[in-house]
Enzyme design. Structure first.
Site, PDB file in Angstrom:
ATOM      1  N   CYS B 332      16.047  58.760 113.051  1.00  0.00           N
ATOM      2  CA  CYS B 332      15.885  59.576 111.750  1.00  0.00           C
ATOM      3  C   CYS B 332      17.299  60.156 111.831  1.00  0.00           C
ATOM      4  CB  CYS B 332      14.931  60.372 111.663  1.00  0.00           C
ATOM      5  SG  CYS B 332      14.883  61.457 110.003  1.00  0.00           S
ATOM      6  N   TRP B 335      20.121  57.986 111.530  1.00  0.00           N
ATOM      7  CA  TRP B 335      20.382  57.359 110.163  1.00  0.00           C
ATOM      8  C   TRP B 335      20.911  58.314 109.193  1.00  0.00           C
ATOM      9  CZ3 TRP B 335      18.722  59.159 105.409  1.00  0.00           C
ATOM     10  CH2 TRP B 335      18.565  58.154 104.209  1.00  0.00           C
ATOM     11  N   HIS B 336      20.984  59.552 109.359  1.00  0.00           N
ATOM     12  CA  HIS B 336      21.731  60.687 108.537  1.00  0.00           C
ATOM     13  C   HIS B 336      23.232  60.557 108.556  1.00  0.00           C
ATOM     14  CE1 HIS B 336      17.602  62.373 107.748  1.00  0.00           C
ATOM     15  NE2 HIS B 336      18.252  62.476 106.779  1.00  0.00           N
ATOM     16  N   GLY B 337      23.653  60.159 109.879  1.00  0.00           N
ATOM     17  CA  GLY B 337      25.021  60.270 110.177  1.00  0.00           C
ATOM     18  C   GLY B 337      25.484  59.758 111.657  1.00  0.00           C
TER      19      GLY B 337
END
Lengths: 379, 496
Positions: B332, B335-337
């Site tokens: 997670c 996925w954000h960066g």
């Protein structure tokens, strides 16, 4: 109840749709004609880009710039937003990414902040390159037998840090300018005249040296800068005598806020105190322009010519940026002829012009944050 | 193209709506698909081929899945489809990160660092890749029939309200809507209201807070001060919520204008009392995606491997939970960066979920609500500092200053400079709108709310509806003014 809500749903849909179509309907009904130039932004409005399949990627950005610039009543709406909403109601700069309001309403140019805080840095090779460029200029004039001088007016925040917003801080390890100047002083061929200390001393006398609403020095700031230059020039040319404070008068009319206010589009809201010089018994006349080719992008006159006709005095050529305007009246009086060249931030040697003017001395004025322009880094 | 740009609001959206509603029902999906491609191409024409490629790959994979009942073959097709969806995401988003990390490791052994081409991250790739995977998973699990109409499948993947920032809608939710939709002025009006509300959240609140946040998080730790550090953390906590939920509101609103009902993505996450509840309210489309396609399969496969009741004194179900949570939240974060800050942020959330599962939630349950909310908000604010900071070192310093670990003066003078009326108004509205504080302060108990509802019913319907329209127009007008201000491009010297 259900029917009423249905009617209001239709009403809301129609009103919003009408509002959203308001812009492109202008192409049909032409109720708003945008100007070609936005005066307060100091630029041409973006032009409609041509579609070229080979250059497709930049097209959307260019079209959006055009579309934004031609949004009906954009300038009036921005005027309202800047003046009423931001300045009057919210008490803040409408464009904090461009101008910051400091203490006592002193304005500071945000784009110079990275330099002051050390966010903008160049490495030692680049520092050496800047100094090397100035060295080349010094050598060029030396070989031509022309006396060369170089000054770099300090940025306003260097002289008036007490008026900066509290959240500004000076780079603890030294700014790019500090590094360039330290290196420059090691090069004895560069006739650099440091203005920062003399201006700080002059500030103690209570004279206003820079405008509250502008990035530039005023006539007092320019005068004290001029005095420092003259100390050096009169050593080389004893016939040159600096103007004394008794040789001129200063008046202080209230004017509309200057360039930083213009950037914020607040000229109707913020005023400033001008410093207007009047040289007593001035002998200077405006000379005929040589019409030297100027940079195609420049809106400023590329040259100014002044003369006194006194052949015993030396001939001066000044290559400068906009810091020249306030200092001109002082130099005008002490030379036989002065040619001011504004080469739009290139600070070149302008060899052809030098050969034509045949000056005895050349003064180069480079605003401190523009020193890096010498190696083509825009700041 | 961004939803909060003039060209979108005043050209693209009205024109798309106009053409869409003037088109025969049969061609509406095609029109919407073309609009979506134009919308996407606006952010980079070259990269739009990637989106087209993604639709073709998933369409083909879907058709192939539908042609076989062989479990093994279906698994291979699914795995290939997922890999092909993730490949461009990994290539464009994570290559730089992996190379940098590898270079750091290999530099210890004096190995020359690798250099790779710098890729520009294609817009929305994280969102539409995940969305496409939901289609393949739905078909593989026989939840939905194979989509044989390329236009409909391409529209599902690239529908413009969702293509940049979600919500990551499920294929099973949108599939019936791709076949037929109902249109009404009520739906259109509710879409407009939702869109304008989102626009206001993004432009008036998030962007106003963002000015202070950007400046605070740009300051060197030595120039921060405790008061300023706290201000930055709290302002960013609100900014990110209003920014993201505002964008989601706009997406949902636009969807309704075109007759779609998209899934919700936020449900007042800062009203949560623990991290578990937070993830049931924050970016719900992502958390549900991760739960269904990562956490549960992982937990299931782990549970099949653990045969004993306890391992080293720890119950097997706890071990399963810890493993699945740790992996899911690391992914997670990633996925954000593509940076360690995001990974650590995800791991922090995973860690606190585990703590809560191991007893913290039970402990908190017996405390007053204020303590529970304070725990959640404190944790969330700190985790956002990790998320927002340029690097982990900065984040640690920042948090140290917040808690007085790194001695630094409070710097109240700097703090006061950020507190201008615009910031205060945005902050206050943001707090009121994201917590239950507003209701508490006004004493709006359930009974009071009932009374209020009666009062509203007693009011003239006309008065109420006109007020709503005026409010919508007001938010739209002020937002437009704020966006227009961004078009000011003044030059101090010249730009002729």
């Amino acid at each position: 109840m259900k029917r009423t809500r249905h009617i209001y749903a239709i009403l809301l849909s129609l009103v919003l749709f009408a509002l959203m179509t308001f812009v492109f309907m202008n192409n049909i009904f032409h109720y708003y004609t945008p100007p070609e130039i936005s005066i307060y932004e100091n630029r041409y409005l973006a032009r409609k880009p041509f579609w070229d399949i080979n250059r497709a990627d930049p097209y959307p950005r260019a079209f959006e710039d055009y579309y934004n610039d031609h949004f009906p009543y954009r300038l009036n709406l921005n005027d309202f937003n800047a003046g009423i909403i931001n300045y009057r109601i919210l008490h803040k700069s409408p464009y904090p990414n461009k101008v910051n309001i400091g203490k006592n309403n002193w304005l500071f140019f945000e784009l110079e902040r990275p330099l002051y805080q050390g966010d903008f840095m160049i490495d030692s090779v680049q520092v050496a390159a800047v100094v090397g460029e100035m060295h080349k200029r010094a050598e060029f004039f030396r070989k031509k037998g022309i006396k060369f001088y170089f000054i770099s007016p300090p940025a306003k925040q260097e002289l008036y840090p007490e008026f900066l917003p509290s959240r500004f801080y000076r780079c603890p390890t030294g700014t790019v300018t500090d590094k360039i100047m330290a290196k420059m002083k090691q090069d004895t061929t560069i006739p650099y005249i440091d203005l920062k200390q003399p201006l700080l001393e002059a500030k103690k006398r209570g004279k206003p040296l820079y405008y509250k609403t502008d990035t530039h020095w005023n006539s007092w700031g320019a005068y004290f800068g001029y005095i420092e230059v003259m100390k050096r020039m009169s050593r080389d040319f004893p016939s040159m005598k600096p103007l004394a404070e008794s040789d001129f008068t200063m008046s202080y009319p209230v004017i509309k806020g200057k360039n930083l206010v213009e950037v914020m589009n607040l000229t109707n809201y913020i005023s400033d105190e001008d410093v207007v010089i009047n040289v007593k018994n001035s002998v200077t006349k405006t000379g005929k322009l040589h019409n030297y080719p100027k940079h195609p992008n420049s809106v400023f006159p590329g040259e100014y010519v002044r003369y006194t006709g006194d052949a015993s005095k030396p001939r001066l050529m000044v290559i400068s940026d906009s810091f020249v305007y306030s200092i001109m009246p002082f130099f005008d009086e002490g030379t036989s002829k002065t040619v001011y060249i504004y080469d739009t931030g290139f600070y070149g040697t302008n060899e052809n012009i030098v050969d034509d003017v045949k000056p005895d001395m050349v003064l180069m004025i480079i605003y401190e944050p523009h020193l890096v322009n010498l190696i083509g880094i825009p700041n | 193209m961004l939803f909060n740009s003039l060209i979108f609001i005043y050209l693209f959206l009205p024109l798309s709506l106009l053409v869409y509603y003037l088109t025969n029902e049969r061609y509406k999906n095609l029109i919407l698909l073309l609009s979506s491609f134009i919308f996407f191409a606006w952010g980079g024409i070259s990269y739009s081929f990637l989106l087209v490629l993604s639709t073709l790959i998933n369409y083909t994979a879907g058709i192939l899945l539908g042609k076989t009942t062989d479990k093994r073959k279906r698994k291979i097709i699914l795995a290939t489809g997922i890999v092909l969806n993730l490949f461009p995401l990994i290539l464009f988003k994570y290559t730089g990160f992996f190379t940098e990390t590898l270079n750091v490791l290999t530099s210890v052994f004096g190995i020359k660092p690798l250099t790779v081409a710098h890729f520009i991250l294609p817009l929305g790739i994280s969102f539409y890749s995940f969305k496409a995977i939901t289609y393949l998973m739905s078909v593989h699990r026989n939840e939905c029939p194979v989509q044989k109409n390329y236009i409909d499948l391409a529209l599902f993947i690239s529908i413009f309200p969702q293509v940049i920032a979600g919500p990551i809608d499920r294929y099973r939710n949108l599939e019936p809507q791709l076949r037929s939709r109902e249109y009404s002025f009520e739906l259109m009006a509710s879409g407009i209201k939702r869109f304008v509300l989102g626009l206001g959240k993004k432009v008036l609140i998030a962007n106003t807070l963002g000015i202070a946040v950007d400046e605070i998080f740009h300051r060197p730790p030595a120039n921060l001060g405790m008061a300023v550090a706290w201000l930055g953390a709290l302002a960013y906590t609100l900014q990110i919520y209003y920014d993201f939920s505002g964008y989601t509101d706009m997406a949902i609103g636009i969807g309704r204008m075109f007759g779609f009902n998209f899934i919700e993505n936020f449900n007042f996450p800062y009203r949560s009392k623990n991290v578990k509840e937070f993830w049931q309210r924050w970016h719900m489309s992502l958390s549900n995606w991760l739960r269904d396609y990562l956490y549960l399969p992982l937990a299931y496969s782990t549970s099949r491997k653990l045969k004993e009741y306890k391992y080293m004194g720890i119950r097997a179900d706890y071990i399963i939970y810890i493993i699945a949570t740790a992996v899911t939240f690391t992914v997670c974060g990633f996925w954000h960066g593509a940076a360690w800050g995001f990974i650590v942020w995800g791991m922090l959330h995973g860690l606190f979920l585990v703590f809560e599962q191991l007893g913290l939630r039970k402990f908190l349950k017996h405390r007053i609500k204020l303590v529970q909310h304070a725990y959640l908000l404190l944790f969330i604010s700190i985790s956002w500092v990790v998320f927002r900071s340029a690097n982990l070192d900065y984040a640690l310093h920042y948090i140290g200053i917040m808690f007085g670990i790194h001695a630094a003066p409070a710097k109240w003078d700097i703090f006061m400079e950020f507190i201008n009326p615009g910031f205060v108004a945005a902050f206050a509205i943001a707090v009121a709108g994201s917590t239950s504080l507003f209701e508490k302060v006004l004493g709006l108990s359930v009974r009071a709310r009932d009374l209020q509802a009666k009062a509203i019913r007693g009011l003239s319907v006309h008065f109420f509806e006109i007020s709503v329209i005026l409010m919508i127009l007001f938010i739209m007008a002020v937002s437009t003014l704020f966006i227009l201000a961004g078009t000011n491009n003044s030059f101090i010297y010249f730009q002729f």
